[in-house]
Design an enzyme around this catalytic site. Sequence first.
Site, PDB file in Angstrom:
ATOM      1  N   LYS A 184       0.752  -0.949   0.004  1.00  0.00           N
ATOM      2  CA  LYS A 184       0.186   0.167  -0.099  1.00  0.00           C
ATOM      3  C   LYS A 184       0.827   1.359  -0.173  1.00  0.00           C
ATOM      4  O   LYS A 184       1.308   1.983   0.904  1.00  0.00           O
ATOM      5  CB  LYS A 184      -1.030   0.226   1.444  1.00  0.00           C
ATOM      6  N   GLU A 206       9.037   1.617  10.808  1.00  0.00           N
ATOM      7  CA  GLU A 206      10.809   1.986  10.945  1.00  0.00           C
ATOM      8  C   GLU A 206       9.807   3.774  11.345  1.00  0.00           C
ATOM      9  O   GLU A 206       8.584   4.628  10.514  1.00  0.00           O
ATOM     10  CB  GLU A 206      11.444   2.433   9.945  1.00  0.00           C
ATOM     11  N   CYS A 263      13.668  10.810   7.994  1.00  0.00           N
ATOM     12  CA  CYS A 263      13.764  10.606   9.056  1.00  0.00           C
ATOM     13  C   CYS A 263      14.465  10.206   9.619  1.00  0.00           C
ATOM     14  O   CYS A 263      14.918  10.444  11.118  1.00  0.00           O
ATOM     15  CB  CYS A 263      12.611   8.886   9.190  1.00  0.00           C
ATOM     16  N   GLU A 269       9.441  16.657  15.584  1.00  0.00           N
ATOM     17  CA  GLU A 269      10.469  16.322  13.886  1.00  0.00           C
ATOM     18  C   GLU A 269      10.484  17.328  13.320  1.00  0.00           C
ATOM     19  O   GLU A 269       9.344  17.765  12.844  1.00  0.00           O
ATOM     20  CB  GLU A 269      10.438  14.968  13.734  1.00  0.00           C
TER      21      GLU A 269
END
Length: 580
Positions: free
Chosen positions: A274, A349, A383, A480
């Site tokens: 997906k 992750e 990331c 972040e």
Amino acid sequence: MVLGAAARVASVGCRRLVCSSSHASPLLVSSSQCRQMSMDAQSVSEKLRSSGLLRTQGLIGGKWIDSYDKTTIKVIHPYLPLDFKATGLLLLASSYILSPQVNNPATGEIVADVACMGVKETNDAIASSYEAFQSWSRRTAGERSKVLRRWIIRPVWQWRNVFHGSQMPMKLKFDLLVAHKEELGQLITLEQGKPLKEAIGEVAYGASFIEYYAEEAKRVYGDIIPPNSSDRRLLVLKQPIGVVGAITPWNFPLAMITRKVGPALASGCTVVVKPSELTPLTALAAAELALQAGVPPGALNVVMGNAPEIGDALLASPQVRKITFTGSTAVGKKLMAAAAPTVKKVSLELGGNAPSIIFDDADLDVAVKGTLAAKFRNSGQTCVCANRVLVQDGIYDKFAEAFSEAVQKLEVGDGFKEGATQGPLINDAAIQKVESFVQDAVSKGAKVLLGGKKHSLGMTFYEPTVIRDVTSNMIMSKEEIFGPVAPLIRFKTEEDAIRIANDTIAGLAAYIFTNSVQRSWRVSEALEYGLVGVNEGIISTEVAPFGGVKQSGLGREGSKYGMDEYHEIKYICMGDMNRQ
């Protein structure tokens, strides 16, 4: 289901869409208007379509199909909640986001209409994958390896002249992924926005995982255990786990797929992918090349569209034995909870808050170059980007000046523009998030050395930014950023640096710059992170394990350790072995 409910709760304040199907329920339309593609973008799109790589249908059981109800739903820039990283699951953004009309984020131009799939198509993809698993898992490791290698290297026969004018067939090597690096790179730039050179680099990076796991397929070993009794023999086997649901993000639309699909197929698993609704075209192109390479029908399926329905179907099915996800920590936690009823294996992750630590004894040029690469790759949208730049007192001012000069040389522009090194952010939500972080820091005493505002190019371009005097009470120290903003944080001692670096729920990547071998070893061991770069800003590679600790995820991708995520361990005890 848990994820569908989460999507509905989070839909408040999101952009709503209009459905192009004549029988679908009408939805509210945003005030922003779609712009048609420019001639340049259209020519690239037409070239990709003529090459057979611009696919807009899903892949189920080896066949390209439209959604069963023929619906497509158009979206320009969905407004995601500011505390979420846009991921492969847009389910937390809006329950109305079904299947996008894919847009170039640099211009807002429409690239393609993509099929809107949901629970029925996903269940069929799962069934197809389950059926294919029965035969694919029984193939030898060598046979699976050959199929994967053809995804990268396909043999082609060509007649060549030899002695005295006679001819003989010569076997050449044709790289499917690498040979199409230009087209795939253009596709990534069209739908994701990163500069073309960087996009082509992602193609090579993504292909490296297929090549690596084609080789690693033949190196899955079990064990013979010394028995506790003379009439027993004890064995350990590694067997493929089964059907895998792979949910991938928009920031690396090719590499994050190959990093999951490569080891899964090599292990004998089959996969339902997906991709992100923001970048589905690259996934579909990669799947087309996989079919050309001989990946059997059903071994690789791709569904996209109604994210809540697709996510719920993958999580609810007992035939799906593993979920692998790259995206935000918030979504990862919900996936873990929703996978519990069927006790699926989960690898995650998730988000990071990477420190880049510059010690007084660091080589200034190396520190600037390494931190620049770690921070501004993909316009800060990775990331493992350096989210906080920790600089020791003695070198702070010198580094701030040199780093700002280097950042000022970065060229912002459309990814197709020659020389551009910084593309747009993925959507308006990303811009809003970055702006709010910068405003928060400035209001609390931080000083903008460079940038600090939207770029004059408009759209979702943001100026590469350096901010000094950032402290721990500012949002950008805690969360972040996912944008081209480098906050400089001052520290005094090695102990201070370690304390500040570890003061976060995240634990994905960290970077150290020092000329002391002893310090690099001490600090690397003390940092609570899954990846540590010493005097290096780009550390990801197919041969090394990638993954985080704390709330940055579970499991590892890449390297030999990445294969373990797709295996079950079976112990066999053979008794009565002394009988003659």
